[in-house]
Each structure stands twice: as structure tokens, then as C-alpha cells.
Scaffold this active site. Structure first.
Site, short mmCIF file in Angstrom:
data_model
loop_
_atom_site.label_atom_id
_atom_site.label_comp_id
_atom_site.label_asym_id
_atom_site.label_seq_id
_atom_site.Cartn_x
_atom_site.Cartn_y
_atom_site.Cartn_z
N ARG A 65 0.61 -1.63 0.39
CA ARG A 65 -0.07 -0.14 -0.25
C ARG A 65 0.46 1.54 0.14
O ARG A 65 0.29 2.62 0.10
CB ARG A 65 -1.04 0.16 1.12
N ASP A 306 -2.16 -12.87 -2.96
CA ASP A 306 -3.37 -11.94 -2.98
C ASP A 306 -3.01 -10.92 -1.44
O ASP A 306 -4.88 -9.98 -1.69
CB ASP A 306 -4.50 -12.09 -3.74
#
Lengths: 424, 317
Positions: A65, A306
Site C-alpha cells: 500500500r 493476493d
């Protein structure tokens, strides 16, 4: 620092090793497996009796992120989550903000990650500038900056000429291209598998052909360009069949599946559980079974987490408006063991999907326990049972469809370059 | 899916979110209660005091004058205080989240929310986040459900056909995008209608529609053959010119309800439509206004059904 890992069941999937023995570490490297080297005076002895010692996990997709989405997660939080999950190497997709399409961004990310002294981070560079699908990136520069391959992350290319050129260019230098088989127009506006659940709940559908049409295009372009392609996140039975056939014809591709899709199906959406809003969508039970068979017969090379930490606000929305993705790096080991258990495959076969196989796809020296190589290891208790409680996860993202699930297999120690970076 | 988010721990109706999974007894209880409310609308003073002092918020994130009005009339006939909020034009456009809006209105001591939203599952989301004493009625969410419409449709069918066990019902048009169709299908199958058909071109039918327990037809002649009830669906303007349909004219030619096509149904078949109608597109005026049409009674019954749902949720029926 010298460490002796004593009495553990050493499982090294790539070498078909499965034996109770000791592992000796000095100066960050594995120096011996089995009998103690002469004059080895350990500073620390880790008693691994009753536990499994395996290579540190290699996760083919974990979003950190950063940069740009620090409100969803930070490098600190996600690297801590990675080692808590036994992951010592991870691949991060380029869909940050801005996307990883410039060498400076990649260098900064690598530098930040290195300074944390946790898992090794292998960024994927953007295949096209800004992931916009219009102009290809400076791949050579990005590779020099530390990228390991090139990808569009979840943003499908809608222009096949751009895809062709990108594959041609990458293949000039032998760079791998990672592609999610997803036709941009056939998947447009869709939020759930075009199956009975989407029909019942009135969710905009994503048909199976959104995957298979893209897959057939990619496979034809692989044949045309000779590009090295890794196919990410397969989700359909038809897709697995196509890859099985392609591999049998000698087309050199690899592929992975997310741990979510190995265990969940469209039915898990229940009453609009946005934690089950994923890309690709959770598909039918038949598709899930085909993925599991594909893992067993080797059609599917690897399982990844994932990992996609999403903030609560982005999930607390009606299903179709919620942000797709699930946190998962801390569940990767347990979900892999669960598959291995249910598929009745030997422990080494299951662990290969998250160690030696992904390392082979990446072409990195990891995912093995080898004298003279980095001591990147995971020590876990295969029988320890625990319950997934999102609040206790190290990841900043608490969004998991597995909340409340009972899991087997708990990471006790994670070592990176001979340092114990996690003890649980 | 054993858990049903719209029932409380005693199996009573806590929210009305969808007809799917509702016990048949609850559906019948709603229909019977609605029947008892029919006369209220015919009285000189159209009011009963069942919900006096209760605050009902009509929370419309998507515009719908007709549905909002019928809920408002139903609430007022039960003597509730009704507050209408067109949220799409106020707080949401200022950036407030759906759940913040709901939390603020809850703090104003709402007893019931009637929710209309463009996203499937919005009513479920709200129901999960309101205090236990607040009831949520789904007044239409995305393509998912419009349960009071489904209930008023089966109420209408029962009114004209008496019993469900021998009926053939055809639903015609855009099932893919229709929350109404899904609720009708669940209501009809819950009540034991043995043959529910859907008729439309493949572009307007969900791929897996047969999993809902319906028979699929692509032509009106065979689809309408010997049916007792014909339900026409509204075709949204944006569906008519694009990839789903070539034109409104072509749709009307093949699927618009005309006297000739209706002749395939039983002679005493009734014709229904959830409104508002596109005359000359889904239905010809001579059929919409003809002797078999029960479209206006549907509207009247809709108020009684909504009164029934509100009073049952409030524990007064």
C-alpha cells in the site's frame, strides 16, 4: 550470531527432503543441515521439536500500500504481517499511487523495505505508464531499479496492440510479464461471478469468458512473441483446462491462484459480505474444485495470498460499491496446509506451492534450505489450532472472509538472513 | 445459509429485506393482514391508530415518487409520523457515507427506515448496522429485491385467482436488471406456484435464471401459452438503445404485450405491471386499459400490503 534450530522436521520441498534434523546458521547463512559442524558454538538454540522447519514462504502477491495508500496500510504494518505469516520474500504489484512506473519510486520502495530488515521485497514494475494501457514503461530502467517483472496489476489492458508491443519489448530482454487474464470489456462493471449467487442477489456479473477470452489472447501472444509470461490469479475451471492444454503443447507459461479461491466460492458471499468482494470474483464450487485439481496435478504452479489490505470505510459499503480485496498474508501458510490436508498430498507438496515453486517462477535463490545460502526460514507448529480474529492480525487491513475460521498451523519463528524477525 | 438476517431469534420478522428465504407462514400472514387493511382505504376517515407515535423515515437514495408516496400513505394510514428524505440530493452529495446518514437518523429516534438505493444489498447493510429496535424495509435495492412489490403482486394474484397451487405465471421483459422480477419469483415459488416462466431475449435474462426455479422462454407465443397471469416488467430507457436491445420498436414487436399475443394466454388471464408503464413499448394501451388488466388495483393493494408489513414489523399485527 550463530543459531542452531534443533530437532525440527526439516521439509525442503524442492529437494524432496523431509527429515528430523538440525539446521545450523552463522553470519546469516545456513552452514550445515544434519550433523553439527565442528566447533559450532551456538549463541541461540531454537528447540523445534515437534515443529516443521521449512524455507521462508515466497508470496507472489502482497500489496504493501505504499506509496499512496498509507491510510489502508504501511510498509511497517504489512512487513510485520508478512513475517508473522512466515513470509520471507514477497512480490508487490505496481498499483500504488503513483503506480510503480518510474525507477525512483521503485528505488525508494526497495530502500524503505530494506531499512525495516524484514521480508525481501520484489516489486513488479508497471507494464504501461500510469497503468493506463497506452504507453509502455522504461522496463530496462525499472529492472535496474529493482523490479523483478512487469505487470498491469488488476488493470486489464483493453488494447491488444499495446499488449502485443509490451510483450514483444519485454521479450527482447527476456523480462517476465505477469498478466491477470481478464478481458476489460467483458468484465466491465461486474462485481461477482456470473452464477447463481449474482443472479439471486442482483449483483452485476463477471462471466467466465472474461477470463478465458483474455487467456486465449495471452496464450496466442505468447506463441507469437516468445515472451515469458506468468499468469496471475486463475479462477475458472475452463481457464485451468486451457493452461493444462497449453503446457502439454509445450507453451512455457506459469500460473498461480490466490489462497482465497482455493477455499471459497460464490456461496460465501452469503448476504452481501463485502469481504468476499474480490478480483477475480469468487466463482462456483465447480471452479474451485478445478483449481484444487490444477494445483494437485501441477497445472497451477503456486498459491499466493493476493494480500490486499482495505480500510474499513471502503468495505462498509453496499457490495458493488465496496473496494475489492482481502487481507491474507498471515493466513497463507494455514490455508496452504488446509488445502494439503484436504487434498491428501504430502506436506512437502503443499509447501512447494508457497516456497520452491514461487521461487522458481521468480528465478530467485529462495524457497529452499541450502548450505551456503541465506537463512530465510519458517518454523511452524503444524498442529497448533487457532481462530482467525481480524482484530489480532498484524496487518492494518482487517478485511478477511475467513473471520472466525479455525486454522491449523501456527508460525513460531521466522528467520531472515539468520535473524529471528518473528517469534509467535 | 441457515441464518436469515431479517428474522429475529424467535423467527419473527425483524426487517423486510427480501422475500427469498421468508417462511411461507410469514408471507401468508402479511397477505392476510393486508386483506384486513383493505377496508381502511375505503372509509371516510382513512386512519387506524396502530403506529401512533412511531417515526418512519423514508430514506430514498434513489428517486422514486410512486413507491415513496405509497409507503407514505401506508404509514399515515397507520397514524405514524413520516419523514421523507431524498438523500441522493443532500447528505450523500456532501460526502457523508451511507452508514453515517443512517446513524444520524437513528440518533433522531427513528423506529423504521424505508430504504431505496441503487446498489444491491444496501438494505442488508443498513439492517446490519441499526439498533435492534429499528426496523428496515427494503423499498428496492439495485437489481436485488423489491419485496413489498413482490408481495403486492401475489396479493393481487390471490385476489383474482384465489389459490396458487395450479397457476402458470409468466414474467416478461428485462429480468436481468429487475429487482421486481426477483421478488416476484421468490414470492410465487414460496407460495407454491408450480410454473413460473420468464420470457425475454437472452440479453435481458440472467445467465442462471433457471436456478431461481423458473422456466425460460424466448418467444411470447410459447411463453404465454395457457398462462393464468402475465406480468409485464418496465423497460428502462437506457436499455433500449445500446447493446442489450437494438431498439424499443423491435422490443415491442417481439415482446410488447398486444391483444394478439395475450390471446395465447388463458381467456381469463390477468395482466399486471409494476408501473410506471411505457405504453407502446412493453404494453399496448388497449391491453393496459383492457378488461384483463389489473394494473390499477395493484396500486390500491400495494398500500394495504405496505400497511401490513409496517404493522407486523412494529409488532401490532
Amino acid at each position: 550470531m550463530k543459531i542452531q534450530i534443533k530437532g525440527g522436521r526439516v521439509v525442503d520441498p524442492g529437494k524432496a527432503v523431509d527429515k528430523v534434523q538440525d539446521v545450523f546458521i552463522a553470519a546469516g547463512k545456513i552452514v550445515a543441515i544434519g550433523p553439527s559442524p565442528t566447533d559450532f558454538d551456538a549463541n541461540r538454540v531454537i528447540d523445534a521439536t515437534g515443529m516443521v522447519v521449512c524455507p521462508g514462504l515466497v508470496d507472489l502477491s502482497a500489496r504493501l500500500r505504499e506509496p499512496g495508500y498509507e491510510y489502508k496500510a504501511t510498509l511497517e504494518s504489512e512487513m510485520a504481517a508478512a513475517v508473522a505469516g512466515g513470509v520471507t520474500s514477497l512480490v508487490c504489484p505496481p498499483d500504488t499511487d503513483p503506480p510503480l512506473d518510474e525507477p525512483g519510486l521503485v528505488e525508494m520502495l526497495k530502500h524503505r523495505a530494506r531499512s525495516l530488515n524484514q521480508a525481501h521485497v520484489y516489486p513488479l514494475g508497471a507494464l504501461t505508464q500510469g497503468l493506463k494501457g497506452e504507453r509502455i514503461t522504461e522496463m530496462a530502467e525499472l529492472l535496474d531499479a529493482g523490479c523483478i517483472a512487469f505487470s498491469q496489476a488488476d488493470v486489464p489492458l483493453s488494447d491488444n496492440q499495446v499488449l502485443l508491443r509490451a510483450m514483444q519489448y519485454a521479450s527482447t530482454f527476456g523480462y517476465p510479464v505477469w498478466l491477470r487474464p481478464r478481458d476489460a470489456t467483458l468484465a466491465r462493471d461486474g462485481v461477482a461471478h456470473d452464477g447463481q449467487v449474482a443472479t439471486r442477489l442482483g449483483l452485476a456479473p463477471i462471466p467466465v469468458i472474461a477470463e478465458t477470452v483474455a487467456l486465449s489472447t495471452i496464450l496466442l501472444l505468447v506463441r507469437e512473441t516468445g515472451a515469458r509470461v506468468h499468469l496471475c490469479r486463475l479462477s475458472t475451471a475452463e481457464g485451468v483446462d486451457m493452461i493444462r492444454q497449453a503446457k502439454s503443447l509445450g507453451i512455457d507459461v506459469t500460473c498461480d491462484v490466490s489462497a482465497n479461491h482455493v477455499h471459497l466460492s460464490e456461496l460465501d458471499i452469503g448476504y452481501f459480505d463485502s469481504n468476499c468482494h474480490l478480483v477475480p470474483p469468487l466463482r462456483s464450487a465447480r471452479d474451485r474444485e478445478a483449481l484444487r485439481r490444477g494445483m494437485q496435478d501441477g497445472t497451477i504452479d503456486a498459491i499466493c495470498s493476493d494480500h490486499t489490505p482495505v480500510d474499513e470505510d471502503a468495505k462498509q459499503l453496499p457490495f458493488g460499491e465496496s473496494e475489492p480485496g482481502a487481507t491474507g498474508i498471515e493466513l497463507l501458510l494455514a490455508l496452504t496446509l488446509k488445502w494439503g490436508d484436504e487434498a491428501k498430498v504430502p506436506l512437502a507438496v503443499a509447501l512447494a506451492k508457497v516456497t520452491s515453486e514461487p521461487a522458481r517462477i521468480l528465478g530467485i535463490r529462495a524457497g529452499a534450505i541450502t548450505s551456503g545460502e541465506n537463512a530465510d526460514l519458517c518454523v511452524f507448529d503444524a498442529h497448533a489450532r487457532w481462530k482467525v480474529e481480524p482484530g489480532t492480525l498484524k496487518s492494518q487491513g482487517k478485511n478477511t472472509p475467513f473471520s472466525g475460521y479455525e486454522m491449523s498451523g501456527k508460525v513460531r519463528f521466522t528467520l531472515i538472513e539468520g535473524h529471528v524477525v518473528y517469534e509467535g | 445459509m441457515g441464518f436469515n438476517p431479517q428474522l429475529n431469534s424467535n423467527g419473527e420478522l425483524q426487517h423486510l429485506l427480501t422475500i427469498e428465504g421468508l417462511p411461507r407462514e410469514i408471507v401468508l400472514h402479511i397477505l392476510d393482514t393486508a386483506h384486513s387493511f383493505l377496508s381502511v382505504g375505503e372509509r371516510e376517515i382513512k386512519k387506524v391508530p396502530l403506529l401512533r407515535g412511531k417515526a418512519i423515515f423514508n430514506l430514498f437514495f434513489e428517486a422514486s415518487t410512486r413507491t415513496r408516496t405509497t409507503f407514505e400513505i401506508a404509514a399515515k394510514r397507520l397514524s405514524a409520523d413520516v419523514i421523507n428524505l431524498n438523500v441522493g440530493t443532500s447528505s450523500q452529495s456532501k460526502g457523508e457515507t451511507l452508514l453515517d446518514t443512517v446513524a444520524n437518523l437513528s440518533a433522531m429516534h427513528a423506529d423504521m427506515f424505508v430504504v431505496r438505493h441503487s446498489q444491491s444489498g444496501a438494505a442488508h447493510l443498513i439492517a446490519r448496522h441499526v439498533a435492534p429496535y429499528i426496523h428496515v424495509i427494503n423499498a428496492g435495492d439495485g437489481r436485488h429485491a423489491h419485496p413489498t412489490q413482490g408481495l403486492l403482486d401475489v396479493f393481487t394474484i390471490r385476489h383474482y385467482k384465489k389459490e396458487f397451487a395450479s397457476l402458470r405465471v409468466a414474467i416478461v421483459g428485462d429480468v436481468l436488471h429487475s429487482r421486481v422480477a426477483r421478488s416476484q419469483i421468490h414470492a410465487l415459488t414460496t407460495l407454491g406456484v408450480p410454473e413460473v416462466r420468464v420470457i425475454g431475449p437472452r440479453t435481458l435474462l440472467p445467465t442462471n435464471v433457471s436456478k431461481l426455479g423458473v422456466h425460460v422462454y424466448h418467444d411470447m407465443a410459447s411463453g404465454l401459452k395457457d398462462v393464468d397471469v402475465v406480468i409485464m416488467l418496465r423497460l428502462q430507457n437506457e436499455r433500449m438503445n445500446g447493446v442489450l436491445l437494438p431498439s424499443a420498436q423491435e422490443f415491442f414487436k417481439y415482446y410488447g404485450l398486444t391483444p394478439e399475443k395475450l390471446a395465447h394466454a388463458k381467456p381469463d388471464a390477468i395482466v399486471m405491471h409494476p408501473g410506471p408503464m411505457n405504453r407502446g413499448i412493453e404494453i399496448e394501451s388497449s391491453v393496459a386499459d383492457g378488461r384483463q388488466s389489473v394494473i390499477l388495483p395493484q396500486v390500491t393493494f400495494g398500500i394495504a400490503v405496505r400497511m401490513a408489513v409496517m404493522s407486523i414489523l412494529a409488532g401490532n399485527a
